[in-house]
Motif scaffolding. Sequence first.
Motif, short mmCIF file in Angstrom:
data_model
loop_
_atom_site.label_atom_id
_atom_site.label_comp_id
_atom_site.label_asym_id
_atom_site.label_seq_id
_atom_site.Cartn_x
_atom_site.Cartn_y
_atom_site.Cartn_z
N SER A 1 0.87 -1.18 0.00
CA SER A 1 0.00 0.00 0.00
C SER A 1 0.90 1.23 0.00
CB SER A 1 -0.93 0.01 1.21
OG SER A 1 -0.19 0.12 2.40
N ASP B 1 0.66 5.82 -0.10
CA ASP B 1 -0.20 7.00 -0.05
C ASP B 1 -0.19 7.79 -1.34
OD1 ASP B 1 2.30 8.08 0.12
OD2 ASP B 1 1.99 9.08 2.04
N ASN B 2 0.56 7.33 -2.32
CA ASN B 2 0.63 7.96 -3.64
C ASN B 2 0.24 6.92 -4.68
OD1 ASN B 2 1.35 9.11 -6.10
ND2 ASN B 2 3.23 10.00 -5.31
N PRO B 3 -0.78 7.20 -5.49
CA PRO B 3 -1.19 6.19 -6.48
C PRO B 3 -0.15 5.95 -7.56
CG PRO B 3 -2.42 8.21 -6.81
CD PRO B 3 -1.63 8.39 -5.54
N TYR B 4 0.80 6.85 -7.71
CA TYR B 4 1.87 6.68 -8.71
C TYR B 4 3.13 6.28 -7.97
CZ TYR B 4 -1.53 9.21 -11.42
OH TYR B 4 -2.69 9.59 -12.03
N ASN B 5 3.45 5.00 -8.02
CA ASN B 5 4.61 4.49 -7.29
C ASN B 5 5.29 3.41 -8.09
OD1 ASN B 5 3.42 1.73 -6.14
ND2 ASN B 5 1.83 3.29 -5.92
N GLN C 1 3.43 1.56 -10.91
CA GLN C 1 2.06 1.40 -10.46
C GLN C 1 1.24 2.67 -10.69
OE1 GLN C 1 1.96 -2.06 -9.98
NE2 GLN C 1 0.60 -1.53 -8.33
N THR C 2 -0.03 2.50 -10.95
CA THR C 2 -0.95 3.64 -11.01
C THR C 2 -2.12 3.40 -10.07
OG1 THR C 2 -2.07 2.70 -12.93
CG2 THR C 2 -0.33 4.31 -13.35
N THR C 3 -1.92 2.52 -9.09
CA THR C 3 -2.89 2.32 -8.02
C THR C 3 -2.13 2.42 -6.70
OG1 THR C 3 -2.57 -0.08 -8.02
CG2 THR C 3 -4.33 0.78 -9.40
N ASP C 4 -2.85 2.70 -5.63
CA ASP C 4 -2.16 2.93 -4.37
C ASP C 4 -1.98 1.68 -3.51
OD1 ASP C 4 -4.75 2.57 -3.64
OD2 ASP C 4 -4.93 4.42 -2.48
N SER C 5 -2.53 0.55 -3.95
CA SER C 5 -2.35 -0.69 -3.18
C SER C 5 -2.73 -1.89 -4.03
CB SER C 5 -3.21 -0.65 -1.91
OG SER C 5 -4.57 -0.61 -2.27
#
Length: 83
Positions: A42, A44-48, A73-77
């Motif tokens: 998980s 806190d930033n959807p871009y990771n 990633q473009t989802t936060d978890s």
Amino acid sequence: MQFKLAILKALATRPDVLDFTGAPLTADLYRVGAPVVELTHSCDNPYNDVFVRLSQVDADGRSTNVTDGFIRQTTDSGVVKLT
């Protein structure tokens, strides 16, 4: 490619990096085929970015990259599978 363990440890202390180092293997390990890493995360930033490296560290502390994988990633978890 070889990296000094001290350099990798310095990178691992960054606040945006999670590092996991397992115990030394007690017997030889033979890898056949491409390894797969599946993890749940998980953020806190959807871009990771998720980057996984499997390394072999010798008795002198030199780390040799065995394989690695990267996914943006473009989802936060969720579950991430790197092959």
